[in-house]
Design a protein around this motif. Structure first.
Motif, short mmCIF file in Angstrom:
data_model
loop_
_atom_site.label_atom_id
_atom_site.label_comp_id
_atom_site.label_asym_id
_atom_site.label_seq_id
_atom_site.Cartn_x
_atom_site.Cartn_y
_atom_site.Cartn_z
N LEU A 62 38.33 -11.08 -10.19
CA LEU A 62 37.27 -10.11 -10.50
C LEU A 62 37.78 -8.69 -10.31
N GLY A 63 38.44 -8.46 -9.19
CA GLY A 63 38.96 -7.12 -8.95
C GLY A 63 39.99 -6.70 -9.99
N GLY A 64 40.88 -7.64 -10.38
CA GLY A 64 41.88 -7.31 -11.39
C GLY A 64 41.26 -7.03 -12.75
N THR A 65 40.22 -7.79 -13.09
CA THR A 65 39.54 -7.57 -14.38
C THR A 65 38.87 -6.20 -14.40
N LEU A 66 38.19 -5.86 -13.32
CA LEU A 66 37.54 -4.55 -13.27
C LEU A 66 38.57 -3.42 -13.27
N TRP A 67 39.69 -3.64 -12.64
CA TRP A 67 40.73 -2.60 -12.59
C TRP A 67 41.36 -2.38 -13.97
N LEU A 68 41.49 -3.48 -14.75
CA LEU A 68 42.10 -3.36 -16.07
C LEU A 68 41.09 -2.95 -17.14
N ALA A 69 39.88 -3.47 -17.06
CA ALA A 69 38.91 -3.26 -18.14
C ALA A 69 38.10 -1.98 -17.97
N LEU A 70 37.83 -1.60 -16.76
CA LEU A 70 37.01 -0.40 -16.57
C LEU A 70 37.75 0.84 -17.02
N PRO A 71 37.04 1.73 -17.67
CA PRO A 71 37.68 3.00 -18.03
C PRO A 71 37.93 3.85 -16.78
N THR A 72 38.74 4.86 -16.96
CA THR A 72 39.04 5.75 -15.84
C THR A 72 37.78 6.53 -15.46
N LEU A 73 37.35 6.33 -14.22
CA LEU A 73 36.12 6.95 -13.76
C LEU A 73 36.41 8.28 -13.08
N GLU A 74 35.47 9.14 -13.16
CA GLU A 74 35.58 10.41 -12.45
C GLU A 74 35.40 10.16 -10.95
N GLU A 75 35.83 11.10 -10.16
CA GLU A 75 35.78 10.93 -8.71
C GLU A 75 34.35 10.79 -8.21
N ASP A 76 33.43 11.47 -8.81
CA ASP A 76 32.03 11.39 -8.37
C ASP A 76 31.36 10.07 -8.78
N ASP A 77 31.91 9.39 -9.80
CA ASP A 77 31.29 8.16 -10.30
C ASP A 77 31.81 6.90 -9.61
N ARG A 78 32.92 6.96 -8.96
CA ARG A 78 33.50 5.76 -8.36
C ARG A 78 32.63 5.14 -7.27
N PRO A 79 32.00 5.92 -6.41
CA PRO A 79 31.14 5.29 -5.39
C PRO A 79 29.93 4.56 -5.97
N LEU A 80 29.57 4.86 -7.21
CA LEU A 80 28.40 4.22 -7.82
C LEU A 80 28.71 2.84 -8.37
N LEU A 81 30.00 2.52 -8.50
CA LEU A 81 30.39 1.23 -9.08
C LEU A 81 30.36 0.16 -8.00
N ARG A 82 29.26 -0.57 -7.92
CA ARG A 82 29.10 -1.65 -6.95
C ARG A 82 28.03 -2.62 -7.48
N ILE A 83 28.06 -3.82 -6.93
CA ILE A 83 27.05 -4.79 -7.29
C ILE A 83 25.71 -4.34 -6.71
N PRO A 84 24.69 -4.10 -7.54
CA PRO A 84 23.44 -3.54 -7.02
C PRO A 84 22.69 -4.54 -6.14
N LYS A 85 22.23 -4.05 -5.01
CA LYS A 85 21.43 -4.85 -4.09
C LYS A 85 20.12 -4.16 -3.73
N SER A 86 19.86 -3.03 -4.34
CA SER A 86 18.62 -2.31 -4.11
C SER A 86 18.25 -1.56 -5.38
N PHE A 87 17.05 -1.02 -5.40
CA PHE A 87 16.58 -0.30 -6.58
C PHE A 87 17.38 0.99 -6.80
#
Length: 318
Positions: free
Chosen positions: A12-37
């Motif tokens: 899973l980590g390798g797929t996300l590392w290869l498939a995800l586009p290059t994220l900006e520094e401010d957007d990286r903390p938002l990339l997580r499996i959602p557990k709240s609204f």
């Protein structure tokens, strides 16, 4: 199991590392499996931001994450279904979510089939499995409908169905089909909620428990049970016809019974023709002759009756 889980996490980590586009520094903390609204809304904004630029990469990351959660029965699948409705709309998200749930549950099915026999050596687990096996055998004729209702019902949990099915004689094809159809109604609710995610302010706006959702799930259950009812009805009709035919075959054979005898019919009195008298010489010649004797008949004699003597002649015949 630990090794399988670690290996799947690395994939899973390798797929996300290869498939995800290059994220900006401010957007990286938002990339997580959602557990709240709050996390769900943040991830929704992130995916919509990169959806139009990298559409296929976002789909690959979404599907891989969904399969990982379903394979190990981890929480968060509901939020991904809602997120799919927000990002792609209800029609596309509904098909995508149902396919991911069915395929991810099938991965859990295969993991249980590979490692589950070790748990069956424990008497407690073996007794529970035997109990479920009896229930499955009782619903053998309506297996698909029974599994669909289990998916819609809140009890037992879905992960229990995924783990138990490979050990009670349920094939992988009926399992996948029943999972896809069983999760359809719930996925409609989740993706519909996701379509209005941008206007929501809290998780209370989801309205998961409502009369609309209740009637929707009830309609799905009724639609699933209609084939069961028809099968039961025709099975009963066929059984009644078979009983009637069997009863007819078992009836004992009876002789014909004469109820009454009428008068015998009166026929015309036939006078036998006189026999041909042969002399001794003719009989000797006839016996010595080896060839057949053919007697030729002459013309027929027709006797005509008049009106006067018709009654007298009929009286003589009687």
């Amino acid at each position: 199991m630990a090794a399988i889980f670690i290996l799947s996490t690395m994939i899973l980590g390798g797929t996300l590392w290869l498939a995800l586009p290059t994220l900006e520094e401010d957007d990286r903390p938002l990339l997580r499996i959602p557990k709240s609204f709050v996390q769900l809304q943040a991830l929704n904004g992130l995916l919509k931001k990169y959806r139009d630029i990298y559409p296929y990469r976002i789909v690959v990351c979404y599907v891989t994450t969904y399969l990982f959660l379903q394979a190990f029965s981890l929480p968060g699948s509901m939020y991904l279904s809602i997120l799919g409705g927000a990002v792609w709309g209800v029609p596309r998200a509904l098909l995508l979510a149902c396919t991911c749930v069915a395929s991810g549950a099938t991965l859990c099915y295969l993991i249980s089939a590979a490692f589950g026999p070790a748990l069956l050596t424990v008497p407690k687990w073996k007794a529970r499995l035997d109990k479920w096996s009896d229930k499955i055998r009782a619903q053998k004729d309506n297996l698909i409908s029974f599994l669909i209702v289990l998916r819609i019902a809140p009890l037992p949990p879905h992960w229990v169905v995924n783990v138990v099915c490979p050990h009670v004689g349920i094939g992988i094809v009926p399992f996948w089909i029943s999972t896809f159809l069983g999760i359809f109604g719930v996925s409609v609710i989740h993706t519909t909620i996701g379509s209005g995610l941008d206007e929501m302010t809290s998780a209370a706006d989801f309205h998961l428990i409502s009369w609309r959702n209740f009637f929707l799930l009830s309609a799905v259950v009724v639609g699933v049970l209609i084939p069961v009812g028809l099968r039961y009805w025709f099975k009963r009709e066929i059984a009644s016809v078979a009983d009637v035919e069997q009863g007819v075959e078992e009836l004992p054979e009876q002789e014909d019974e004469i109820v009454a005898v009428g008068p015998l019919p009166r026929g015309k009195k036939v006078t036998p023709a006189p026999l041909l008298q042969l002399s001794d010489e003719d009989s000797d010649e006839y016996s010595q002759d080896e060839e057949d004797v053919i007697l030729e008949a002459g013309p027929a004699i027709v006797v005509k009756y008049t009106e006067e003597n018709r009654s007298d002649s009929q009286r003589d015949l009687l």
